[in-house]
Motif scaffolding. Structure first.
Motif, mmCIF file in Angstrom:
data_model
loop_
_atom_site.group_PDB
_atom_site.id
_atom_site.type_symbol
_atom_site.label_atom_id
_atom_site.label_comp_id
_atom_site.label_asym_id
_atom_site.label_seq_id
_atom_site.Cartn_x
_atom_site.Cartn_y
_atom_site.Cartn_z
ATOM 1 N N ASN A 156 49.351 -160.754 84.912
ATOM 2 C CA ASN A 156 48.394 -161.603 84.377
ATOM 3 C C ASN A 156 48.630 -162.111 83.083
ATOM 4 O OD1 ASN A 156 46.004 -161.778 83.288
ATOM 5 N ND2 ASN A 156 44.741 -160.266 84.563
ATOM 6 N N LEU A 167 46.058 -163.211 81.082
ATOM 7 C CA LEU A 167 45.544 -163.158 80.238
ATOM 8 C C LEU A 167 44.250 -164.679 80.346
ATOM 9 C CD1 LEU A 167 45.356 -160.017 77.794
ATOM 10 C CD2 LEU A 167 45.016 -160.230 79.605
ATOM 11 N N GLY A 168 45.332 -165.783 81.265
ATOM 12 C CA GLY A 168 45.072 -167.083 81.180
ATOM 13 C C GLY A 168 43.131 -167.016 81.965
ATOM 14 N N GLN A 169 42.457 -167.227 81.241
ATOM 15 C CA GLN A 169 41.170 -167.609 81.860
ATOM 16 C C GLN A 169 41.502 -168.972 82.279
ATOM 17 O OE1 GLN A 169 37.637 -167.458 78.941
ATOM 18 N NE2 GLN A 169 39.248 -167.037 77.525
ATOM 19 N N SER A 170 40.649 -169.267 84.077
ATOM 20 C CA SER A 170 40.908 -169.751 84.710
ATOM 21 C C SER A 170 39.925 -171.351 84.643
ATOM 22 C CB SER A 170 40.842 -169.399 86.382
ATOM 23 O OG SER A 170 40.544 -168.610 86.328
ATOM 24 N N ALA A 171 38.686 -170.889 83.919
ATOM 25 C CA ALA A 171 37.977 -172.376 83.047
ATOM 26 C C ALA A 171 38.743 -173.185 82.284
ATOM 27 C CB ALA A 171 37.016 -171.398 82.987
ATOM 28 N N ALA A 227 42.628 -161.988 73.622
ATOM 29 C CA ALA A 227 43.128 -162.154 75.180
ATOM 30 C C ALA A 227 44.001 -163.531 74.742
ATOM 31 C CB ALA A 227 41.521 -162.295 75.901
ATOM 32 N N LEU A 265 46.611 -163.465 73.441
ATOM 33 C CA LEU A 265 47.806 -162.608 73.898
ATOM 34 C C LEU A 265 48.522 -163.496 74.559
ATOM 35 C CD1 LEU A 265 46.400 -158.704 74.537
ATOM 36 C CD2 LEU A 265 48.323 -159.926 72.727
ATOM 37 N N ALA A 282 40.403 -156.997 75.743
ATOM 38 C CA ALA A 282 40.870 -157.817 76.041
ATOM 39 C C ALA A 282 41.232 -157.952 77.460
ATOM 40 C CB ALA A 282 42.464 -159.032 76.078
ATOM 41 N N SER A 283 41.334 -158.314 77.809
ATOM 42 C CA SER A 283 42.323 -157.686 79.292
ATOM 43 C C SER A 283 40.779 -157.440 80.468
ATOM 44 C CB SER A 283 43.003 -157.727 80.050
ATOM 45 O OG SER A 283 42.774 -155.661 80.141
ATOM 46 N N VAL A 332 38.879 -161.190 80.107
ATOM 47 C CA VAL A 332 39.414 -162.150 80.684
ATOM 48 C C VAL A 332 38.743 -161.506 82.498
ATOM 49 C CG1 VAL A 332 41.657 -163.022 81.759
ATOM 50 C CG2 VAL A 332 41.752 -162.860 79.114
ATOM 51 N N ASN A 341 36.985 -164.969 84.254
ATOM 52 C CA ASN A 341 37.561 -164.928 84.973
ATOM 53 C C ASN A 341 36.629 -164.588 86.637
ATOM 54 O OD1 ASN A 341 39.477 -166.058 84.399
ATOM 55 N ND2 ASN A 341 40.900 -164.667 84.541
ATOM 56 N N TYR A 392 33.994 -167.799 86.403
ATOM 57 C CA TYR A 392 34.115 -168.999 86.485
ATOM 58 C C TYR A 392 34.641 -168.953 88.272
ATOM 59 C CZ TYR A 392 36.477 -173.336 86.556
ATOM 60 O OH TYR A 392 36.541 -174.727 85.970
ATOM 61 N N TYR A 395 29.231 -171.036 81.781
ATOM 62 C CA TYR A 395 30.699 -170.585 81.948
ATOM 63 C C TYR A 395 30.548 -170.181 79.210
ATOM 64 C CZ TYR A 395 35.299 -168.844 80.888
ATOM 65 O OH TYR A 395 36.134 -168.602 80.981
#
Lengths: 435, 263
Positions: free
Chosen positions: A189, A191-195, A234, A237, B175-176, B179, B183, B186, B251
């Motif tokens: 993971n 830390l990519g945002q799907s959005a 995030a 990173l 941070a995690s 996210v 997610n 979303y 969002y």
């Protein structure tokens, strides 16, 4: 900040003054009695008698020796630990556990003698092992406190925005300091945002830019800014983690199970330290299924193999990156278990044996006092090796001393240790010398 | 808890400056001890601070704490420890109701609170918790499974690099965690072909101003900042369809600090 992410250089990550502590937590209470077994005749015979059907045969052990405590053997699923021990890169710390102060058998029945709270309770001991405190008075983890100390008093990590205290998969109390918040990362993971993965790309970019404006513009409120900052970290990173994903190739493969995957990710992050400007980091990873109330022989075979192979691959990775002397991995667990079986398993105990692995470890030794099996067989309360007549070990070394030794290697000064481990003043020896 | 007569000492006991007389039963001593603790002057401020942090703001002023602690000490009718009166004071105190709160006012919503808050704002069902609790585990707030008596985070956690401001909920907002929360949100929004719960927003999405106003009212009670407004506005024209326009507005607002921090 980072250029050429497709080809990160790992030639010599030891350029800056970097150290990492890696806690490997065995959830459930590992049966240390079968992880490292005495092989000298009288002790082994007493072990075999006491363990009954759960005893390992002599030919199921990987022999190692300690100059003063004698011959021992690792569980058959841990040949890698034998090898690391014999090459001086692994040490055993015998019979360590939560203690308020040095404790003798007779102290247990004294009305005012301070014992750790809720011994043998999974939830309490899991917390205590991570806070380093034998009661509920502390709500930070000792790993986090070590990072706090290194940042606040010694100015490490000052220029870096990369997390200094990282747990794998879910937040761990171990990683929470008073000033440093643990970050939990999941292998794979980034830390990519799907959005933000939107079609067409121009839409994704527009959304990302809008978000960037929102989360980096000062709001006039400190809490709003702090919340935005977490998301902003995030975002920062994400390319670092994603870029490192394929840039590292490990010469020695990691096991594909959960612990192997976690330690591989930790190794990957450690290999980035010089790019990221981190000087001191702590990591927490874990593996479950150690609460072997039944089916111990089979379950423990799986567990010990997982720990041995993953730590071995991890050590090899640190050698590959030239940071083996700067990274120390160590195990923890809720508690040890009874020597006496209960059906096909064992019950909750107290003291336990633990492993420390790394290039800086003064290995090939068993630190602490290994309880004599003969004191169990002819139950000898005055020897203070056992807490009861079921072979629960009465710790002769405290978790505070275990942690303080690691903290001092990590960079804490003599005068810092009592502040990191509040019960440490009760113990004469603060540094056990295994690293 | 079980009484253990073999361990009960029969004599008088002095504790926190008060004395329990000799010869009491275990139950009497237990009740007496709790009364002594309950009547200790520290209890009002302690409970006031913890409850204010849980309900309103992480960094209450001394005056706010005093007002709430006073209400704990005496509810106006001579009774100590009336929690109804305490909570009423917490929620009705001018510091809680200030339309222009100061720069350190507010508290971060926990994962559960922000998810439930968003779900309520847009009137969508969440389904059985067992279906998504594993996601809350990754956010540090496994439902009804706190790792210690302190709950999912320490009530004493301070926001890093903030000059010592308390922000207990930030202990599980790294941070995690951020996210994972984003997610999760979303995933709820981008149901294929579209999430029926946000249909009203899709319907007005062609009109940027109307869309933003609607999101503002639902999530932020009309208090959306100009920065947030402008950022959303400027990105809407790049969205490929009305569905994404609506999702975009929701969002960006729901993951902004402005929404996540309850004020």
């Amino acid at each position: 900040m980072l250029t050429g992410l497709g080809r990160l250089e790992f030639a010599n990550a030891a350029v800056n003054d970097y150290k990492a502590l890696v806690c490997c937590f065995m959830f459930g209470g590992n049966d240390g009695h079968n992880m490292i077994v005495p092989m000298d005749a009288a002790q082994y015979n007493a072990y075999k008698l006491g363990r009954g059907g759960l005893a390992l045969n002599l030919n199921q052990l990987h022999p190692v020796s300690d100059a003063s405590q004698g011959q021992f053997g690792f569980h058959y699923a841990m040949p890698e630990m034998q090898s690391l021990y014999n090459s001086g890169r692994a040490a055993v710390l015998a019979n360590v556990g939560m203690l308020v102060k040095p404790t003798l058998f007779a102290n247990q029945s004294q009305a005012n003698f301070p014992l750790p709270a809720q011994l043998r309770s999974h939830s309490d001991q899991v917390v205590q092992m991570q806070t380093g405190q034998p009661d509920t008075s502390v709500s930070t983890g000792w790993g986090g406190r070590c990072v706090d100390k290194m940042q606040v008093s010694y100015n490490y990590n000052a220029g870096s925005n990369f997390p200094a205290s990282i747990s794998m998969n879910s937040p761990a109390l171990f990683c929470s300091g008073a000033t440093v918040a643990g970050t939990s990362l999941q292998p794979g993971n980034y830390l990519g945002q799907s959005a933000l993965n939107l079609y067409p790309a121009s839409a994704g970019t527009a959304r990302k830019n809008a978000q960037n404006t929102i989360i980096t513009t000062p709001s006039g409120n400190a809490l709003i800014d702090a919340a935005n900052k977490s998301l902003a970290s995030a975002v920062a990173l994400n390319p670092i983690l994603a870029g490192a994903a394929n840039a590292v190739s490990f010469q020695k493969p990691f096991p594909g199970d959960s612990l192997g995957t976690q330690l591989k990710e930790i190794a990957r992050i450690i290999s980035l330290n010089s790019q990221l400007g981190v000087g001191r980091q702590v990591f927490f990873c874990s593996i479950g299924m150690f609460d072997t109330h039944s089916g111990q022989p089979w379950q423990q075979q799986e567990n010990q193999k997982a720990v041995s192979q993953a730590l071995d691959a991890f050590y090899a990775a640190t050698v590959q990156f030239g940071v083996d002397q700067q990274v120390t991995a160590f195990t923890l667990s809720d508690f040890g278990r009874t020597l006496q079986p209960s059906g096909s398993g064992t019950d909750h105990g107290w003291g336990n044996h633990h492993l420390i692995v790394g290039g800086a470890v003064n290995g090939g030794k068993i630190y602490g006092r290994f309880p004599l099996m003969t004191n169990y067989a002819n139950f000898n309360a005055t020897a203070d090796d056992y807490s009861d007549n079921r072979g629960v070990m009465l710790p002769s070394t405290s978790l505070a001393q275990y942690g303080a030794t690691l903290a001092q290697w990590f960079g804490a000064a003599d005068g810092d240790l009592d502040g990191l481990f509040p019960v440490l003043p009760n113990f004469a020896v603060k540094n056990l010398g295994f690293v | 808890m079980l009484p253990m007569p073999a361990r009960h000492v029969a004599g008088a006991k002095t504790f926190l400056g008060q004395t329990l007389p000799a010869g009491q039963t275990i139950q009497q001593d237990l009740d007496g001890s709790i009364d002594i603790i309950f009547n200790h002057p520290n209890v009002g401020p302690f409970i006031a601070t913890r409850l204010i942090r849980a309900l309103v703001t992480s960094n209450p002023s001394p005056a706010y704490i005093t007002a709430v602690a006073s209400r704990f000490n005496e509810n106006g009718l001579g009774v100590r420890g009336d929690l109804t009166a305490v909570v009423k004071e917490i929620l009705m105190n001018p510091e809680a109701r200030n339309d222009n709160p100061g720069g350190t006012f507010g508290r971060l919503r926990t994962p559960e609170q922000s998810i439930i808050g968003t779900a309520r704002a847009f009137n969508w069902g969440m389904g059985a918790a067992s279906g998504f609790n594993y996601l809350l585990v990754y956010m540090g707030e496994s439902i009804l499974t706190a790792p210690s008596v302190f709950g999912h985070y320490s009530p004493l956690f301070r926001i890093p690099n903030s000059g010592g401001l308390f922000g207990p909920e930030f202990q599980i907002y790294s941070a995690s965690d951020a996210v994972n929360r984003a997610n999760f949100l979303y995933q709820k929004l981008s149901v294929y072909p579209f999430n029926p719960a946000i249909q009203p927003y899709i319907n007005i999405a062609a009109n940027s101003q109307a869309l933003i106003d609607a999101v503002d009212n639902a999530l932020l009670f009309g208090r959306m900042s100009q920065t947030l407004r402008n950022a959303i506005f400027n990105s809407l024209s790049s969205m490929p369809d009305n569905n994404q326009r609506a999702i975009n507005a929701i969002y960006l607002a729901a993951m902004s600090g402005e929404y996540l921090v309850q004020r």
